[in-house]
Design a protein around this motif. Structure first.
Motif, PDB file in Angstrom:
ATOM      1  N   SER A  49      42.934  25.796   2.546  1.00  0.00           N
ATOM      2  CA  SER A  49      42.168  25.206   1.638  1.00  0.00           C
ATOM      3  C   SER A  49      42.830  23.807   0.639  1.00  0.00           C
ATOM      4  N   GLN A  50      44.760  24.140   1.116  1.00  0.00           N
ATOM      5  CA  GLN A  50      45.072  22.898  -0.136  1.00  0.00           C
ATOM      6  C   GLN A  50      45.618  21.944   0.901  1.00  0.00           C
ATOM      7  N   ASP A  51      45.135  22.009   2.286  1.00  0.00           N
ATOM      8  CA  ASP A  51      45.291  20.705   3.100  1.00  0.00           C
ATOM      9  C   ASP A  51      45.266  19.536   2.973  1.00  0.00           C
ATOM     10  N   GLU A  52      44.181  18.916   1.912  1.00  0.00           N
ATOM     11  CA  GLU A  52      43.911  17.813   1.987  1.00  0.00           C
ATOM     12  C   GLU A  52      44.318  17.314   0.404  1.00  0.00           C
ATOM     13  N   ILE A  53      44.832  18.446  -0.405  1.00  0.00           N
ATOM     14  CA  ILE A  53      45.290  17.940  -1.311  1.00  0.00           C
ATOM     15  C   ILE A  53      47.169  17.445  -0.497  1.00  0.00           C
ATOM     16  N   LEU A  54      47.682  18.595  -0.130  1.00  0.00           N
ATOM     17  CA  LEU A  54      49.365  18.288   0.852  1.00  0.00           C
ATOM     18  C   LEU A  54      49.097  17.227   1.168  1.00  0.00           C
ATOM     19  N   ALA A  55      48.153  16.766   2.126  1.00  0.00           N
ATOM     20  CA  ALA A  55      48.327  15.577   3.102  1.00  0.00           C
ATOM     21  C   ALA A  55      48.733  14.545   1.902  1.00  0.00           C
ATOM     22  N   THR A  56      47.620  14.540   0.913  1.00  0.00           N
ATOM     23  CA  THR A  56      47.418  13.161   0.140  1.00  0.00           C
ATOM     24  C   THR A  56      48.457  13.538  -0.252  1.00  0.00           C
ATOM     25  N   CYS A  57      49.268  13.790  -0.981  1.00  0.00           N
ATOM     26  CA  CYS A  57      50.597  14.230  -1.991  1.00  0.00           C
ATOM     27  C   CYS A  57      51.894  13.559  -1.076  1.00  0.00           C
ATOM     28  N   ILE A  58      51.839  13.776  -0.204  1.00  0.00           N
ATOM     29  CA  ILE A  58      52.715  13.226   1.484  1.00  0.00           C
ATOM     30  C   ILE A  58      51.926  12.244   1.320  1.00  0.00           C
ATOM     31  N   GLN A  59      51.118  11.478   2.218  1.00  0.00           N
ATOM     32  CA  GLN A  59      50.986  10.256   2.361  1.00  0.00           C
ATOM     33  C   GLN A  59      51.467   9.351   1.049  1.00  0.00           C
TER      34      GLN A  59
END
Length: 99
Positions: A49-59
């Protein structure tokens, strides 16, 4: 209230205990909250569920790190050292610097 008993290896216990300590929670309270997330009544799956948020933070962090490194490599190294220390204190990295 139902009581459960689970056996875990020492390494997993240490990682969970570091996370609990970093969150300023007792081990039992921390594990209970993890179990509550796993059984989310809204059907949210805790592992994705948090994959999209994590991906955005990493970017975003990659962009900031690149820009900072180009402007001031010394500032980038200090920021990385500070981040590592904060992650260690919260139990998000092992003492060897790996999660």
């Amino acid at each position: 209230m139902v009581r459960i008993s689970v056996r875990i290896d020492d390494a997993l216990y240490e990682r969970l205990n570091r996370r609990a300590t970093g969150a300023d929670l007792s081990f039992s309270t921390f594990v209970r909250s993890v179990l509550e997330q796993a059984a989310d009544p809204g059907g949210r799956y805790i592992y994705s569920s948090q994959d999209e948020i994590l991906a955005t933070c990493i970017q975003i962090l990659s962009i900031v790190a690149t820009a900072t490194g180009q402007q001031s490599p010394k500032a980038l190294e200090q920021a990385k050292a500070d981040a590592r220390e904060m992650l260690l204190k919260r139990g998000l990295l092992g003492r060897d610097g790996v999660r």
